[in-house]
Design an enzyme around this catalytic site. Structure first.
Site, PDB file in Angstrom:
ATOM      1  N   ARG A   1     -16.921   1.234   6.014  1.00 23.45           N
ATOM      2  CA  ARG A   1     -16.003   0.178   6.634  1.00 23.45           C
ATOM      3  C   ARG A   1     -15.351   0.811   8.046  1.00 23.45           C
ATOM      4  O   ARG A   1     -14.924   0.032   8.741  1.00 23.45           O
ATOM      5  CB  ARG A   1     -15.050  -0.313   5.841  1.00 23.45           C
ATOM      6  CG  ARG A   1     -14.116   0.799   5.109  1.00 23.45           C
ATOM      7  CD  ARG A   1     -13.184   0.305   4.110  1.00 23.45           C
ATOM      8  NE  ARG A   1     -11.815  -0.092   4.308  1.00 23.45           N
ATOM      9  CZ  ARG A   1     -10.517  -0.511   3.581  1.00 23.45           C
ATOM     10  NH1 ARG A   1     -11.040  -0.212   2.442  1.00 23.45           N
ATOM     11  NH2 ARG A   1      -9.754  -0.689   3.900  1.00 23.45           N
TER      12      ARG A   1
ATOM     13  N   CYS B   1      -6.742  -9.967  -1.419  1.00 27.49           N
ATOM     14  CA  CYS B   1      -5.761  -9.355  -0.463  1.00 27.49           C
ATOM     15  C   CYS B   1      -6.538  -8.588   0.811  1.00 27.49           C
ATOM     16  O   CYS B   1      -5.824  -7.830   1.329  1.00 27.49           O
ATOM     17  CB  CYS B   1      -4.724  -8.318  -1.210  1.00 27.49           C
ATOM     18  SG  CYS B   1      -5.690  -6.976  -2.132  1.00 27.49           S
TER      19      CYS B   1
ATOM     20  N   GLU C   1     -12.650  -4.238  -6.581  1.00 26.69           N
ATOM     21  CA  GLU C   1     -13.287  -3.610  -5.053  1.00 26.69           C
ATOM     22  C   GLU C   1     -14.477  -3.146  -5.189  1.00 26.69           C
ATOM     23  O   GLU C   1     -14.969  -2.644  -4.095  1.00 26.69           O
ATOM     24  CB  GLU C   1     -12.143  -2.584  -4.690  1.00 26.69           C
ATOM     25  CG  GLU C   1     -10.793  -2.817  -4.541  1.00 26.69           C
ATOM     26  CD  GLU C   1      -9.907  -2.245  -3.794  1.00 26.69           C
ATOM     27  OE1 GLU C   1      -9.868  -1.845  -2.674  1.00 26.69           O
ATOM     28  OE2 GLU C   1      -9.276  -1.066  -4.632  1.00 26.69           O
TER      29      GLU C   1
ATOM     30  N   ASP D   1     -12.950  -3.348   0.445  1.00 23.03           N
ATOM     31  CA  ASP D   1     -13.820  -2.332  -0.055  1.00 23.03           C
ATOM     32  C   ASP D   1     -15.002  -3.134  -1.058  1.00 23.03           C
ATOM     33  O   ASP D   1     -16.073  -2.302  -1.026  1.00 23.03           O
ATOM     34  CB  ASP D   1     -13.064  -1.334  -1.135  1.00 23.03           C
ATOM     35  CG  ASP D   1     -12.229  -0.198  -0.641  1.00 23.03           C
ATOM     36  OD1 ASP D   1     -12.969   0.520   0.319  1.00 23.03           O
ATOM     37  OD2 ASP D   1     -11.232   0.035  -0.821  1.00 23.03           O
TER      38      ASP D   1
ATOM     39  N   ARG E   1       1.149  -1.643  -5.326  1.00 22.03           N
ATOM     40  CA  ARG E   1      -0.188  -1.040  -5.788  1.00 22.03           C
ATOM     41  C   ARG E   1      -0.001   0.535  -5.834  1.00 22.03           C
ATOM     42  O   ARG E   1       0.651   1.131  -5.164  1.00 22.03           O
ATOM     43  CB  ARG E   1      -1.223  -1.192  -4.674  1.00 22.03           C
ATOM     44  CG  ARG E   1      -2.380  -0.483  -5.084  1.00 22.03           C
ATOM     45  CD  ARG E   1      -3.599  -0.884  -4.060  1.00 22.03           C
ATOM     46  NE  ARG E   1      -3.550  -0.157  -2.608  1.00 22.03           N
ATOM     47  CZ  ARG E   1      -4.250  -0.393  -1.713  1.00 22.03           C
ATOM     48  NH1 ARG E   1      -5.303  -1.099  -1.798  1.00 22.03           N
ATOM     49  NH2 ARG E   1      -4.251   0.356  -0.558  1.00 22.03           N
TER      50      ARG E   1
ATOM     51  N   ARG F   1       0.898  -1.190  -0.009  1.00 27.19           N
ATOM     52  CA  ARG F   1       0.032   0.178  -0.127  1.00 27.19           C
ATOM     53  C   ARG F   1       0.901   1.178   0.067  1.00 27.19           C
ATOM     54  O   ARG F   1       1.384   1.757   0.924  1.00 27.19           O
ATOM     55  CB  ARG F   1      -0.999   0.063   1.174  1.00 27.19           C
ATOM     56  CG  ARG F   1      -1.995  -1.054   1.360  1.00 27.19           C
ATOM     57  CD  ARG F   1      -2.797  -1.004   2.675  1.00 27.19           C
ATOM     58  NE  ARG F   1      -4.030  -1.502   2.583  1.00 27.19           N
ATOM     59  CZ  ARG F   1      -4.241  -3.039   3.146  1.00 27.19           C
ATOM     60  NH1 ARG F   1      -3.087  -3.281   3.639  1.00 27.19           N
ATOM     61  NH2 ARG F   1      -5.452  -3.662   3.173  1.00 27.19           N
TER      62      ARG F   1
HETATM   63  C1  PEP Z   1      -9.313  -3.822   0.204  1.00 27.95           C
HETATM   64  O1  PEP Z   1     -10.257  -2.811  -0.211  1.00 27.95           O
HETATM   65  O2  PEP Z   1      -9.785  -5.051   0.409  1.00 27.95           O
HETATM   66  C2  PEP Z   1      -7.808  -3.329   0.097  1.00 27.95           C
HETATM   67  C3  PEP Z   1      -7.030  -4.629   0.470  1.00 27.95           C
HETATM   68  O3  PEP Z   1      -7.569  -2.366   0.037  1.00 27.95           O
HETATM   69  P1  PEP Z   1      -7.557  -1.215   1.215  1.00 27.95           P
HETATM   70  O4  PEP Z   1      -7.874  -1.836   2.274  1.00 27.95           O
HETATM   71  O5  PEP Z   1      -6.193  -0.632   1.042  1.00 27.95           O
HETATM   72  O6  PEP Z   1      -8.445  -0.239   0.786  1.00 27.95           O
HETATM   73 MG    MG Z   2      -9.349  -0.878  -1.116  1.00 27.48          MG
END
Ligand code: PEP
Ligand code: MG
Length: 579
Positions: free
Chosen positions: A467, A504, A433, A457, A334, A298
């Site tokens: 979230r 992920c 996502e 997401d 990413r 990230r």
């Molecule tokens: C997700 O959205 O599942 C993800 C891995 O990205 P982030 O948690 O960084 O938004």
């Molecule tokens: Mg995400």
């Protein structure tokens, strides 16, 4: 003794004295001062204004004129407010007449002005309320600076107690002294929770009104396994928890001992376990915990840790360190996922009404090409140092993917012209996502090399549940049938299109979900490093044919509750000590 129940987001037990952090958006409690402190508090208000003006003037001067001058204008408006003497006078009068602290005086005067403005029928005037709230945050940052410094210069172990923590704040915690985290707000997949997990600091969030029960220096137990926080425990509870904490550490050591064993199911299917990281030095930890590479880096955390935006060389240095450390093992970098709850330096003060539905992630990059290209150049440059792949977040349609790839090609051409080497065949993947991406996965698969499902997401956008909002956290579940059907669609489409797929999001680190995901055809999981040993042990304890049965059964169910209960039951039978 007070026992509060929240959501467990980072495992482990911690017992230490509390350190309360006043979050930037938190109402400052009314604290009285002795008359002899009046002069000093008034001086603090003067200093805070002086420092805030200095900081804003510097930020205004540093703005890139190519941004159309909008940010500059915002800073200019803020500066005009700060130069207004009547506002400052109201605050100092309050300190003198009511004997309150500088922070309380500043906060209450500015909140009154903001409230007054927001009631105006004139849209221009009512929008200025947001500017006043920003000024409040800026002044409070100056006035409460000492307390924040206390977090940075800790000398003893503490549990951090806060209303809400940002991912940046959490990332800045000193792992040596911050032993636990407990917050009123947040959810399992809020970014601050993800950071706590990757730093291996036990954490419980969504405790709703914990801050009302805690004073600085209280003894706090954070039970990051069961989602419980205990304030000022009695002797018996304390003793039990000391014992429980010892047993948990022993279990972790036992799991760590098998970290180099392969992740193979009992009937011989190889599962790839990768790590999610936010900082370069975490790559080592992933390998130590038995991960086989990095499935999600990230990179936006490069922006969140500093006062200035990173340069191409800053990006390059961070990636090169990580890639070299992996010695040929795969790494998925990413591109930045800024916006929503993570902001660049220059966009920090631009408010959006619905930030998670707004200018976030790849959308933000596609509108800020200079910044995007800077990162792409650095990623391409490190692609010759190891097994590097690039991934675009939050792709919602094919057009976005084509645009992102076109920009990547532009950057490749620039590097060609400069004779800078890079890997021309660098695999380009996307995160799935959003429901739109999941439902069009097959056509997206035709134009990319791999998928990674971001279940955090995907769950948020499918179920329309923020979230990070504790008020709706009971509705947030990746085991919801709607989310599972989308995951199955994506898995099948990736299979049909013959491209690799991984998961992920945090679902990959939930022990209950492993059998289901394997049964749905997933063979690669990317998760936060502390969870790798436990997930590996589950993989090594299951048979694929049982996983297939679990998936078939679950996909025939229509209720999240029924699914969660069934998954827990199935997993408990396989590995009772994990639950
Ligand atoms: C997700 O959205 O599942 C993800 C891995 O990205 P982030 O948690 O960084 O938004
Ligand atoms: Mg995400």
């Amino acid at each position: 003794m007070e026992i509060k129940k929240g959501i467990a987001v980072s495992p482990g037990i911690s017992i230490a004295k509390s350190l309360i952090i006043d979050s930037e958006d938190y109402r400052i409690p009314r604290r009285s001062i002795h008359p002899s402190q009046r002069v000093a508090e008034v001086q603090r208000i003067r200093n805070a204004f002086k420092d805030a003006i200095g900081e804003l003037t510097r930020l205004e001067a540093a703005q890139d004129p190519s941004e159309g001058g909008k940010i500059k204008d915002i800073f200019a408006v803020h500066l005009r407010f700060l130069h207004d003497r009547s506002m400052r006078k109201k605050m100092t009068d309050l300190v003198h007449s009511e004997l309150v602290t500088a922070a309380y005086a500043a906060s209450s005067v500015l909140r009154e002005i903001a409230q007054h403005l927001s009631k105006s029928q004139d849209a221009y005037i009512s929008e200025r309320a947001a500017d006043i709230r920003d000024i409040e945050r800026r002044l409070l940052k100056q006035l409460l600076g000492k307390r924040r410094e206390a977090v940075e210069h800790l000398t003893e172990e503490v549990v951090i107690v806060a209303r809400e923590l940002s991912p940046t704040e959490t990332a800045g915690f000193d792992r040596q002294f911050v032993k636990g985290i407990a917050s009123d707000a947040g959810g399992r997949t809020s970014h601050a929770a993800i950071v706590a997990r990757s730093l291996a600091i036990p954490a419980v969030v969504a405790l709703e009104d914990l801050t009302a029960y805690v004073n600085g220096g209280d003894t706090i137990i954070v039970d990051g396994n069961r989602g419980i926080v205990i304030v000022n425990p009695d002797g018996e509870t304390l003793r039990q928890y000391e014992q429980y904490s010892k047993e948990f550490v022993e279990l972790e050591h036992r799991l760590d001992a098998m970290r180099q064993e392969p992740a193979i199911t009992r009937d011989g299917t190889k599962i790839t376990l990768l790590g999610n990281i936010e900082f370069p030095d975490e790559a080592d930890v992933v390998l130590q915990k038995g991960g086989e590479g990095i499935g999600l880096y990230r990179t936006e955390f490069l922006y969140l840790n500093t006062e200035t935006e990173p340069t191409e060389q800053d990006h390059y240095n961070a990636y090169a360190q990580t890639v070299r450390g992996l010695a040929g093992k795969p790494i998925v970098i990413r591109t930045v996922d800024l916006g929503a709850d993570k902001h660049t330096q220059s966009k920090r003060f631009v408010r959006e009404p619905n930030p998670f539905l707004g200018l976030r992630s790849i959308r933000f990059c596609l509108q800020n090409l200079t910044m995007f290209k800077t990162q792409l150049r650095a990623i391409l440059r490190v692609s010759v140092l190891g097994n590097v792949r690039i991934m675009f977040p939050l792709i919602t349609n094919l057009h976005e993917l084509m645009q992102a790839k076109m920009i990547l090609r532009d950057v490749m051409e620039d590097l060609d012209e400069e004779s800078v080497p890079y890997n021309r065949d660098l695999p380009v993947g996307i995160m799935i996502e959003t429901p739109s991406a999941a439902l069009t996965a097959y056509s997206l698969a035709m134009d990319c090399d791999f998928f990674s499902i971001g279940t955090n997401d995907l769950t948020q956008y499918t179920l329309a549940v923020d979230r990070g909002n504790e008020l709706v956290s009971m509705l947030y579940s990746s085991a919801d049938p709607a989310v599972l059907r989308l995951i199955r669609t994506v898995t099948q489409d990736a299979h049909k299109a013959q491209i690799p797929l991984s998961i992920c999001g945090e679902m990959a680190s939930e022990p209950e979900c492993v059998m289901l995901l394997l049964g749905m055809g997933v063979r690669t999981l990317s998760l936060s490093s502390p969870m790798i040993p436990e997930i590996k042990q589950i993989v090594r304890s299951v048979r694929l044919q049982d996983c297939n049965k679990v998936a078939r059964k679950v996909l025939s169910m229509n209720s999240e509750r029924q699914i969660s209960a069934y998954l827990r039951n199935a997993a408990t039978k396989i590995l009772p000590e994990a639950f």
